[in-house]
Enzyme design. Structure first.
Site, PDB file in Angstrom:
ATOM      1  N   ASP A  95       3.155  -0.983  -9.551  1.00  0.00           N
ATOM      2  CA  ASP A  95       4.664  -0.870  -8.597  1.00  0.00           C
ATOM      3  C   ASP A  95       5.306  -2.368  -9.321  1.00  0.00           C
ATOM      4  O   ASP A  95       5.450  -3.452  -8.166  1.00  0.00           O
ATOM      5  CB  ASP A  95       5.112  -0.427  -7.342  1.00  0.00           C
ATOM      6  N   TRP A 139       2.128   3.038  -2.363  1.00  0.00           N
ATOM      7  CA  TRP A 139       1.738   4.271  -4.111  1.00  0.00           C
ATOM      8  C   TRP A 139       0.879   3.975  -3.225  1.00  0.00           C
ATOM      9  O   TRP A 139       0.367   5.659  -3.434  1.00  0.00           O
ATOM     10  CB  TRP A 139       2.032   3.352  -4.611  1.00  0.00           C
ATOM     11  N   LYS A 143       5.791  -0.334 -13.275  1.00  0.00           N
ATOM     12  CA  LYS A 143       7.721  -0.467 -13.115  1.00  0.00           C
ATOM     13  C   LYS A 143       8.451  -1.709 -13.856  1.00  0.00           C
ATOM     14  O   LYS A 143       7.912  -3.021 -14.571  1.00  0.00           O
ATOM     15  CB  LYS A 143       8.029  -1.699 -12.086  1.00  0.00           C
ATOM     16  N   ASP A 197      -7.831 -10.330  -9.340  1.00  0.00           N
ATOM     17  CA  ASP A 197      -6.561 -10.249 -11.094  1.00  0.00           C
ATOM     18  C   ASP A 197      -7.467  -9.282 -11.343  1.00  0.00           C
ATOM     19  O   ASP A 197      -8.681  -9.649 -11.906  1.00  0.00           O
ATOM     20  CB  ASP A 197      -6.997 -11.936 -11.005  1.00  0.00           C
ATOM     21  N   ASP A 236      -5.036  -6.313  -5.987  1.00  0.00           N
ATOM     22  CA  ASP A 236      -3.600  -7.348  -5.909  1.00  0.00           C
ATOM     23  C   ASP A 236      -4.422  -8.628  -5.302  1.00  0.00           C
ATOM     24  O   ASP A 236      -5.651  -8.656  -4.808  1.00  0.00           O
ATOM     25  CB  ASP A 236      -3.295  -7.104  -4.673  1.00  0.00           C
ATOM     26  N   GLY A 291       0.774  -1.302   0.275  1.00  0.00           N
ATOM     27  CA  GLY A 291       0.154   0.066   0.136  1.00  0.00           C
ATOM     28  C   GLY A 291       0.357   0.993  -0.402  1.00  0.00           C
ATOM     29  O   GLY A 291       0.503   1.851  -0.078  1.00  0.00           O
TER      30      GLY A 291
END
Length: 247
Positions: free
Chosen positions: A146, A85, A186, A122, A106, A83
């Site tokens: 991320d 971000w 990322k 998902d 998530d 958590g």
């Protein structure tokens, strides 16, 4: 977020490094990781400032430079746990004060973050974009991620895995973004190639690679930032796209 100069050091003196002995049940790689964590100034700063991960400083640094996060925006945070971000984004768009909104996604559970609606699912589920748009009550201004695929230690394999994950995240993003929106994710150095970059350049006006100072310098970690979503996937008109690019 401004406490970067001298972080982890001692005023007027040298920083003190913590050395970790290899325990009988701890592998050498685990010992090295633990020692790096204990001596990482961003890890220490995250604890002091109440952030759940050092990754919070990466998003803050990127936003300080590119001004992505604005009051009242609607965002999606992919692979949000634990958590860090979401914490930064919620503060900067005012979600913790009731402005805008963030949907965090998530596979793992995540402790609540003020102003953030978390859903454990998902993002590849067929109905995920519809569910997210419903939770946001519309299209998103930005999608941040991320996420990282589990590392194998084999550089080429890890590149392939993370590029595949980011490509899937891009496919999700174009389903939920409004014209003019942005995508931040990322990747790994040398890993944003071919179809990924081609797709981003097709769907967004500007694509950049970023290496935040908060990223470990010995890491291949890199971020790709795509801004000015053209809106083609969502059926936006040419006028809407032009208006979004001009804003």
């Amino acid at each position: 977020m401004t406490e970067k100069a001298g972080v982890g050091g001692r005023a007027g003196g040298r920083s003190l490094k913590i050395r970790v002995k290899t325990a009988r049940k701890r592998s050498l790689s685990s010992t090295i990781w633990l020692q790096r964590q204990l001596n990482d100034p961003y890890v220490a700063q995250a604890r002091r400032e109440g952030f759940r991960s050092r990754a919070a400083f990466k998003l803050a640094e990127i936003d300080d430079k590119y001004r992505l996060l604005r009051r009242g925006q609607r965002l999606v945070d992919l692979g949000a746990a634990p958590g860090g971000w979401s914490q930064v984004a919620a503060t900067r768009i005012g979600a913790d004060k009731g402005q805008g909104g963030i949907v965090a996604i998530d596979l793992l559970d995540m402790e609540p973050v003020p102003g953030v609606a978390f859903t454990q699912m998902d993002f590849l589920d067929e109905d995920a974009p519809d569910r997210v748009r419903a939770m946001l009550d519309g299209q998103a201004d930005g999608v941040i991620s991320d996420m990282a695929a589990n590392a194998t230690g084999h550089r080429k394999t890890d590149h392939i895995k993370i590029v595949a994950l980011v490509e899937l995240a891009v496919s999700f993003a174009v389903e939920v973004l409004k014209p003019g929106g942005f995508f931040l994710a990322k990747v790994l150095q040398g890993g944003t190639e071919g179809t990924l970059l081609a797709g981003l350049k097709r769907d967004f006006a500007v694509v950049r690679h970023i290496k935040p100072q908060a990223s470990r310098q010995d890491s291949a970690e890199l971020y790709v930032l795509a801004t000015g979503f053209r809106g083609t996937a969502s059926g936006a008109s040419a006028e809407e796209v032009a208006e979004a690019d001009a804003s």
